[in-house]
Design a protein around this motif. Structure first.
Motif, short mmCIF file in Angstrom:
data_model
loop_
_atom_site.label_atom_id
_atom_site.label_comp_id
_atom_site.label_asym_id
_atom_site.label_seq_id
_atom_site.Cartn_x
_atom_site.Cartn_y
_atom_site.Cartn_z
N SER A 141 0.83 -1.20 0.00
CA SER A 141 0.00 0.00 0.00
C SER A 141 0.87 1.25 0.00
O SER A 141 2.07 1.19 0.25
CB SER A 141 -0.91 -0.01 1.23
N VAL A 142 0.23 2.38 -0.28
CA VAL A 142 0.95 3.65 -0.37
C VAL A 142 0.21 4.71 0.43
O VAL A 142 -1.02 4.79 0.40
CB VAL A 142 1.06 4.12 -1.85
N LEU A 143 0.97 5.52 1.14
CA LEU A 143 0.46 6.69 1.83
C LEU A 143 1.22 7.88 1.28
O LEU A 143 2.46 7.90 1.32
CB LEU A 143 0.68 6.56 3.33
N SER A 144 0.51 8.86 0.72
CA SER A 144 1.14 10.04 0.12
C SER A 144 0.69 11.29 0.85
O SER A 144 -0.48 11.42 1.19
CB SER A 144 0.76 10.17 -1.36
N PHE A 145 1.63 12.20 1.08
CA PHE A 145 1.37 13.48 1.72
C PHE A 145 1.86 14.61 0.84
O PHE A 145 2.93 14.50 0.25
CB PHE A 145 2.19 13.62 3.02
N ASN A 146 1.13 15.70 0.79
CA ASN A 146 1.64 16.99 0.33
C ASN A 146 1.75 17.83 1.59
O ASN A 146 0.73 18.11 2.24
CB ASN A 146 0.72 17.62 -0.71
N ILE A 147 2.97 18.21 1.95
CA ILE A 147 3.24 18.73 3.28
C ILE A 147 3.99 20.05 3.22
O ILE A 147 4.80 20.29 2.33
CB ILE A 147 4.13 17.73 4.06
N SER A 148 3.77 20.86 4.24
CA SER A 148 4.60 22.03 4.55
C SER A 148 5.15 21.78 5.94
O SER A 148 4.39 21.76 6.91
CB SER A 148 3.76 23.31 4.53
N ALA A 149 6.47 21.56 6.07
CA ALA A 149 7.07 21.25 7.37
C ALA A 149 8.59 21.23 7.22
O ALA A 149 9.13 21.21 6.12
CB ALA A 149 6.59 19.90 7.88
N LYS A 150 9.25 21.22 8.36
CA LYS A 150 10.70 21.01 8.38
C LYS A 150 11.01 19.54 8.65
O LYS A 150 11.93 18.98 8.06
CB LYS A 150 11.34 21.88 9.47
N GLU A 151 10.22 18.92 9.54
CA GLU A 151 10.45 17.53 9.91
C GLU A 151 9.14 16.75 9.89
O GLU A 151 8.07 17.32 10.12
CB GLU A 151 11.08 17.45 11.30
N VAL A 152 9.23 15.44 9.61
CA VAL A 152 8.05 14.57 9.59
C VAL A 152 8.36 13.31 10.38
O VAL A 152 9.44 12.71 10.22
CB VAL A 152 7.65 14.17 8.15
N TYR A 153 7.41 12.90 11.23
CA TYR A 153 7.54 11.71 12.06
C TYR A 153 6.28 10.86 11.94
O TYR A 153 5.20 11.39 11.67
CB TYR A 153 7.70 12.09 13.55
N ILE A 154 6.42 9.56 12.17
CA ILE A 154 5.27 8.67 12.29
C ILE A 154 5.46 7.81 13.53
O ILE A 154 6.58 7.59 13.98
CB ILE A 154 5.07 7.74 11.07
N VAL A 155 4.35 7.36 14.07
CA VAL A 155 4.38 6.30 15.07
C VAL A 155 3.78 5.09 14.39
O VAL A 155 2.67 5.16 13.84
CB VAL A 155 3.60 6.67 16.34
N GLY A 156 4.53 4.00 14.38
CA GLY A 156 4.07 2.79 13.71
C GLY A 156 4.59 1.55 14.40
O GLY A 156 5.43 1.63 15.29
N SER A 157 4.09 0.40 13.94
CA SER A 157 4.53 -0.88 14.49
C SER A 157 4.24 -2.00 13.50
O SER A 157 3.45 -1.83 12.57
CB SER A 157 3.83 -1.17 15.82
N ALA A 158 4.90 -3.14 13.74
CA ALA A 158 4.67 -4.35 12.95
C ALA A 158 4.99 -5.54 13.85
O ALA A 158 5.77 -5.43 14.79
CB ALA A 158 5.55 -4.37 11.71
#
Length: 108
Positions: free
Chosen positions: A22-39
């Motif tokens: 699968s794909v997750l796409s963002f159009n963003i305005s930011a300096k840094e990007v973080y996610i919280v995830g797990s598997a």
């Protein structure tokens, strides 16, 4: 900031889980990007910034190695780290089946 999902996802109130590639796409305005995830076992998310593999840019976050972030334990993963605030860029995450994403945060 805008985002979209591609492929098959299980969408729940507190997380989304990839069910197939699968794909997750963002159009963003930011300096840094973080996610919280797990598997349940280590899996790699491929990270692209403005269509380029993240490692080919100078803007990849501390958890990105060879344009991927290895996800297993539930924690914050650092994906993007620009030298200064960027008004607009595209972030694409190619997420294999079984990875759950809970939170997306932006800094800068």
């Amino acid at each position: 900031n805008q985002w979209s999902l591609g492929g098959k996802w299980k969408v729940e109130s507190e997380k989304i889980t990839a069910e197939g590639d699968s794909v997750l796409s963002f159009n963003i305005s930011a300096k840094e990007v973080y996610i919280v995830g797990s598997a349940s076992s280590p899996q790699n998310i491929e990270v692209l910034i403005d269509g380029q593999p993240a490692s080919q840019t100078k803007s990849f976050g501390d958890d990105v190695k060879s344009s991927t972030v290895s996800v297993q334990e539930a924690r914050l993963y650092k994906l993007v780290k620009h030298s200064e605030f960027k008004d607009s860029f595209k972030l694409e995450l190619r997420v294999p089946s079984g990875i759950s994403l809970n939170v997306f945060t932006f800094g800068g």
